[in-house]
Design an enzyme around this catalytic site. Structure first.
Site: not given
Ligand SMILES: [Zn+2]
Ligand SMILES: Nc1ncnc2c1ncn2[C@@H]1O[C@H](COP(=O)(O)OP(=O)(O)O)[C@@H](O)[C@H]1O
Ligand SMILES: [Mg+2]
Lengths: 313, 262
Positions: A42, A251, A254, A276, A282
Site C-alpha cells: 500500500g 444481467c 446472462c 455485466c 458475460c
Molecule cells: Zn452478463
C-alpha cells in the site's frame, strides 16, 4: 514471467525496440520499485516514469509495470471499463502484441497478466496471475491536503484522520457515504491507499486476493502493490459501515446476479437494460447456456455481441 | 480574575531566542506558565510576540533556549525533543492554537461539523453519530446555530469563523491554548462578544492560555499576568492589574498611557 528476450528487437511505429518497448535497465529500475512496493503493501513508491508512445490518460503507469514484468510466455488480457474491446483496451493490447509478440486473450482464466483500468474481473483471480492497475491519481489524501510534503508526512505518521473527514462530509451532504469510485482502503492495517479508479463494488475483491496486485501511476510517477492474501479494509464509520453497490436486477443477457452492471441504451425510445460490465464473464456464462430476461430481445442480442465504447473520461 | 493555583508549572521557558538571519525575533525569554493561568504577551507591532508564540507552540524552532511541557502523565518533556508523532498528537489533543485569521486555522472547504469533528476523527473516533452530536454541542457552546452545522465556513461572518475556530480547538478538551490576536480584525461589537465568550470558556474549562495581543483591553479582560515585549525582549512582567495600573518601566508607562497605542 520467464526470461525476456534481450537480443531480439521489435518493430513498432517505424522504430526498433527492445522486448516490450522499454530497455532492460529501465525495466530493472521499475522492478525494484515493484519489489519495494510488495515489501511495504500500500506504500506509494516513487519511480522514474518514462515517456511512453501514448498520452498519460491512457495508462502509461500500468503499461510500464506490465512491460517490466512481462515474459515471452505470458498471456495478456487488457481491459478497460470491464471490456476487452474499447479503444483503450484494443490499442494497449495491440501495443504489446507488436512490441513483445506475446499471446493475448479475452478470457480471464487464460491470462497470466491482466492489465486493467476501472474493473477487476468477476471471476476470482488465482495465485499464478498478476493484475496491473492503471492509476490516474494515486494519493488518497489529495482531496483535502494538496501539499505533497504534508501528505507524505501523514502517511509516515499514519495520520489518517482526514480520510474520515472526507467520509463525514459525504454522509453530512448525502445521508450516506456517496463515494462510489476510488473508495479508500487501509492495506495490511497500515497504509491508506486509493484503489482508483475501480468502483467500490470491487473493493471486496482486493481484500485477500490470491493474485498479486500492482498499481502504476505514470504521470504521478508512483507504483504501489498488494501482495497475495493481504488484508484490505474499506474505510467507514461504525454506524455507516462500508457497503457495495447493489443492483435490483440480474444481467439482462446472462442472468448473473451480484455482479457489476452497466446500463446500456437500446433505442431512442427509452429502451434500456443492464448487462455485466465484465464482457468476458458475460459471454462465458452465455456460452454455458445461462440466459437473462432480455436475452431474446433482438436489440439486446445485437448489443451482446460487443458493448458500445465508453467515452474517455 | 481569580488567581490560579497549583504547585507545578505546565510550561517552563528558558532563554528562548529566535533570530531571522541577524535580525532578532525574540531574545532570552524565560518564564513559567501555571495550570489555569492566562498569560498575555503585549507590545507594539514587530516586538516579537508572534515569534515567541510560534516558538512556544513548536511551530517555529528557536535558535537557542529550552521549552519544557508537563505531559498528561506528569513528566516534563523538552518540546523540541519530541518525535514528530508525539508533537502532532500533543498539538491536536492537549493543545489548541487560535489564529488571528480564522482561515489559517479552519478547513474552509468542509462543513462546520467536520471542522469541529476533525480532531475527534484524528484521534480515532469512528462513530459518525457521536462525532456529529459532539460537534453540534460545541457549536452551541460557541453560539453557532445547529442549523449551520453542514454549512462551510466560507458562508460565515468573521466573528462566526473565529468562534468556529475556537470550537474546533476545544473539542478535545486541551489544557493549553495559544492565541495570536484572536480578536484582531473584527468589528468592535463583534470583538466584545468574542471576548465575553472566551472569558467564560477559559474559566469554565480551567484552560491555561498564552495570548498575544497589542490590545491592552483584551489583556485586561482575559489575563492574570502580562509580559511586555519590546525589540524582542521581555522588559516587564507582572500581574495584569499591577502592570496596567502601575507600570514600572518607562516604556510600559508609555504603552499603558496609550500614547503608543494605535
Ligand atoms: Zn452478463
Ligand atoms: N519570517 C520572518 N523573517 C524575517 N524577519 C521576521 C520574520 N518574522 C518576523 N520577523 C521580524 O522579527 C521581529 C518580530 O516580529 P513578530 O514576532 O512578528 O512581532 P509581533 O508579533 O510582535 O508583531 C520583527 O522585526 C519582524 O520584522
Ligand atoms: Mg504578530
Amino acid at each position: 514471467m520467464t526470461g525476456t528476450a534481450q537480443l531480439q528487437t521489435y518493430d513498432f511505429a517505424g522504430g526498433e525496440y527492445n522486448f516490450a518497448y522499454l530497455d532492460e535497465q529501465t525495466k530493472r529500475m521499475i522492478r525494484r520499485a515493484i519489489l519495494k512496493g510488495i515489501a511495504i503493501p500500500g506504500y506509494q513508491v516513487p519511480f522514474a516514469s518514462r515517456e511512453m508512445p501514448m498520452p498519460y490518460g491512457w495508462g502509461t503507469g500500468g503499461v510500464q509495470v506490465t512491460a517490466s514484468i512481462l515474459g515471452k510466455d505470458d498471456c495478456l488480457k487488457m481491459i478497460d471499463q470491464g471490456s476487452d474491446d474499447t479503444t483503450n483496451a484494443v490499442s494497449l493490447r495491440g501495443f504489446f502484441e507488436k512490441t513483445a509478440g506475446v499471446r493475448t486473450t479475452y478470457e480471464t482464466s487464460e491470462a497470466t497478466i491482466v492489465q486493467t483500468r476501472h474493473r477487476i474481473p468477476e471471476k476470482p483471480l488465482r495465485e499464478d496471475q498478476i493484475i496491473v492497475f492503471q492509476v490516474p491519481i494515486p494519493e488518497p489524501l489529495r482531496f483535502l491536503e494538496p501539499r505533497e510534503t504534508e501528505t507524505r508526512k501523514m502517511h509516515a505518521l499514519e495520520d489518517y484522520g482526514l480520510m474520515h473527514v472526507k467520509l463525514y462530509e459525504d454522509i453530512a451532504k448525502n445521508g450516506h457515504i456517496a463515494t462510489t469510485y476510488a473508495y479508500p482502503v487501509k492495506v495490511n492495517g497500515r497504509y491508506v491507499m486509493d484503489p482508483s479508479p475501480t468502483p467500490k463494488f470491487d473493493n471486496p475483491k482486493i481484500d485477500r486476493m490470491a493474485a498479486l496486485q500492482l498499481y502504476g501511476a505514470g504521470r504521478e510517477k508512483r507504483i504501489y502493490a498488494i501482495p497475495p492474501y493481504t488484508d484490505v479494509k474499506s474505510l467507514d464509520f461504525e454506524d455507516y459501515p462500508f457497503e457495495v453497490q447493489k443492483f435490483d436486477m440480474p444481467c439482462g443477457l446472462c442472468g448473473a446476479e451480484n455482479v457489476y452492471l452497466d446500463e446500456v441504451i437500446l433505442d431512442d425510445k427509452g429502451g434500456r437494460m443492464f448487462v455485466c460490465s465484465d464482457s468476458d464473464y458475460c459471454e462465458e456464462r452465455r456460452a454455458e447456456g445461462h440466459t437473462g430476461p432480455m436475452a431474446a430481445d433482438p436489440a439486446a442480442v445485437h448489443i451482446g455481441g460487443g458493448k458500445q465504447e465508453e467515452t474517455d473520461r | 480574575m481569580k488567581a490560579f493555583q497549583s504547585e507545578d508549572p505546565l510550561l517552563q521557558v528558558r532563554n528562548v531566542t529566535r533570530y531571522y538571519g541577524d535580525r532578532i525575533g525574540c531574545a532570552n525569554v524565560s518564564f513559567d506558565l501555571w495550570p489555569g493561568e492566562v498569560l498575555a504577551i503585549v507590545g507594539e507591532s514587530g516586538s516579537g510576540k508572534t515569534t515567541l508564540l510560534n516558538c512556544l507552540s513548536t511551530r517555529l524552532a528557536p535558535t537557542a533556549g529550552a521549552i519544557e511541557y508537563r505531559m498528561r502523565d506528569g513528566a516534563m518533556r523538552n518540546l523540541y525533543q519530541l518525535s514528530e508523532a508525539e508533537r502532532r498528537l500533543l498539538m491536536r489533543t492537549d493543545w489548541g492554537f487560535v489564529h488571528q485569521n480564522a482561515a489559517d486555522g479552519l478547513r474552509m472547504n468542509v462543513s462546520a461539523g467536520a471542522n469541529v469533528g476533525e480532531r475527534l476523527m484524528a484521534v480515532g473516533e469512528r462513530h459518525y453519530g457521536n462525532i456529529r452530536a459532539t460537534a453540534d454541542d460545541w457549536l452551541g457552546r460557541v453560539e453557532i446555530e445547529s442549523d449551520r452545522i453542514d454549512d462551510d465556513p466560507r458562508s460565515f461572518s468573521g466573528g462566526m469563523r473565529q468562534r468556529l475556530q475556537i470550537a474546533r480547538n476545544l473539542v478535545t478538551q486541551p489544557r493549553l491554548v495559544f492565541m495570536d490576536e484572536p480578536t484582531g480584525g473584527l468589528d468592535v461589537s463583534v470583538q466584545a462578544r468574542l471576548l465575553d465568550l472566551l472569558r467564560r470558556l477559559v474559566a469554565d474549562l480551567g484552560l491555561s492560555v498564552v495570548i498575544v495581543t497589542h490590545d491592552l483591553a483584551v489583556a485586561r479582560l482575559l489575563s492574570h499576568r502580562i509580559m511586555v515585549m519590546r525589540h524582542g525582549n521581555v522588559i516587564e512582567t507582572g500581574l495584569t492589574d499591577q502592570v496596567l495600573d502601575d507600570p514600572r518601566e518607562p516604556y510600559s508607562q508609555l504603552l499603558v498611557s496609550s500614547i503608543l497605542q494605535v
